[in-house]
Enzyme design. Structure first.
Site, PDB file in Angstrom:
ATOM      1  N   PHE A  66       0.780  -1.288   0.231  1.00  0.00           N
ATOM      2  CA  PHE A  66       0.077   0.045   0.003  1.00  0.00           C
ATOM      3  C   PHE A  66       0.824   1.344   0.045  1.00  0.00           C
ATOM      4  CE2 PHE A  66      -3.120   2.911   1.405  1.00  0.00           C
ATOM      5  CZ  PHE A  66      -4.393   2.512   0.567  1.00  0.00           C
ATOM      6  N   GLU A  67       1.965   1.166   0.700  1.00  0.00           N
ATOM      7  CA  GLU A  67       2.859   2.326   0.654  1.00  0.00           C
ATOM      8  C   GLU A  67       3.650   2.492  -0.436  1.00  0.00           C
ATOM      9  OE1 GLU A  67       1.517   1.012   4.539  1.00  0.00           O
ATOM     10  OE2 GLU A  67       2.788  -0.087   2.870  1.00  0.00           O
ATOM     11  N   VAL A 100       1.314  -9.235  -2.787  1.00  0.00           N
ATOM     12  CA  VAL A 100       0.144  -9.255  -2.127  1.00  0.00           C
ATOM     13  C   VAL A 100      -0.478 -10.767  -2.331  1.00  0.00           C
ATOM     14  CG1 VAL A 100      -2.051  -8.318  -1.071  1.00  0.00           C
ATOM     15  CG2 VAL A 100      -0.368  -7.008  -2.319  1.00  0.00           C
ATOM     16  N   ILE A 101      -0.493 -11.646  -1.038  1.00  0.00           N
ATOM     17  CA  ILE A 101      -1.088 -12.894  -1.314  1.00  0.00           C
ATOM     18  C   ILE A 101      -2.057 -13.243  -0.458  1.00  0.00           C
ATOM     19  CG2 ILE A 101      -0.506 -15.395  -0.833  1.00  0.00           C
ATOM     20  CD1 ILE A 101       2.577 -14.610  -0.944  1.00  0.00           C
ATOM     21  N   THR A 105      -9.092 -12.815   4.968  1.00  0.00           N
ATOM     22  CA  THR A 105     -10.066 -11.985   5.236  1.00  0.00           C
ATOM     23  C   THR A 105      -9.892 -11.152   3.891  1.00  0.00           C
ATOM     24  OG1 THR A 105      -8.260 -10.228   5.854  1.00  0.00           O
ATOM     25  CG2 THR A 105      -9.319 -11.766   7.697  1.00  0.00           C
ATOM     26  N   HIS A 107      -8.883  -7.906   3.435  1.00  0.00           N
ATOM     27  CA  HIS A 107      -7.689  -7.394   3.411  1.00  0.00           C
ATOM     28  C   HIS A 107      -7.086  -7.408   2.161  1.00  0.00           C
ATOM     29  CE1 HIS A 107      -3.424  -6.042   4.432  1.00  0.00           C
ATOM     30  NE2 HIS A 107      -4.349  -5.005   4.975  1.00  0.00           N
ATOM     31  N   PHE A 133       3.650  -1.089 -12.971  1.00  0.00           N
ATOM     32  CA  PHE A 133       2.830  -1.762 -11.891  1.00  0.00           C
ATOM     33  C   PHE A 133       3.669  -3.182 -11.873  1.00  0.00           C
ATOM     34  CE2 PHE A 133      -0.457  -4.684 -10.515  1.00  0.00           C
ATOM     35  CZ  PHE A 133      -0.929  -3.885  -9.568  1.00  0.00           C
TER      36      PHE A 133
END
Length: 173
Positions: A66-67, A100-101, A105, A107, A133
């Protein structure tokens, strides 16, 4: 799912734009660092193979995917020193590297959507520096391994190819 053999990890170096004077930034997420470090290595090796001097590759680490947005924005607007000169100039492209895995949830969905939208927004802002990206969004760790130097190539290498091609487009404007 990635298609086996359909990637830019194996590129035709002769058909690539001249990258020797390009300056590339790479923002790397520390989360899932076994994956992101392999992606970084793939990107770095490709940039070097295409003639970019190691001193023209600038790295910034951020805590998570996210950062990446904030890190990339800072790289888009920053100026960096030119070798053997007191002058500074902007980068030609920035690569956002993350992983991102999917977990148990929602998230995963929020982070993936936020990062994708954020990187897209950076490419639409006033900066002329393209952001590439390179964020893996996989269901399992094994899928991420396969895309960070495994059976599906190295998406970091693919991002470096894209960065060089987009920087060439930028330079032609």
């Amino acid at each position: 799912m990635a298609t086996l053999g359909k990637d830019l990890s194996h590129y035709d170096k002769e058909s690539m734009p001249d990258a020797t004077d390009m300056r590339i930034g790479i923002v790397v997420s520390e989360w899932n660092d076994d994956i992101t470090e392999n992606l970084f290595k793939g990107a770095q090796e490709t940039l070097l193979d295409c003639g970019i001097d190691p001193e023209r590759i600038f790295r910034m680490d951020v805590p998570g995917s996210f950062e990446l947005i904030y890190g990339c924005k800072n790289m888009q607007y920053a100026t960096y020193p030119i070798k053997d000169s007191k002058l500074r100039k902007p980068l030609d492209a920035v690569i956002a590297i993350g992983s991102v895995i999917r977990g148990e949830t929602a998230h995963f969905d929020f982070v993936c959507n936020g990062v994708t939208s954020g990187i897209k927004d950076l490419n639409l802002n006033k900066s002329r520096v393209p952001v590439i990206f390179c964020v893996l969004t996989d269901n399992t760790h094994e899928q991420s391994v396969a895309r960070s130097g495994g059976i599906h190539g190295n998406k970091g290498s693919e991002a470096a190819v894209a960065a060089i091609k987009m920087a060439a487009i930028k330079q032609g404007l």
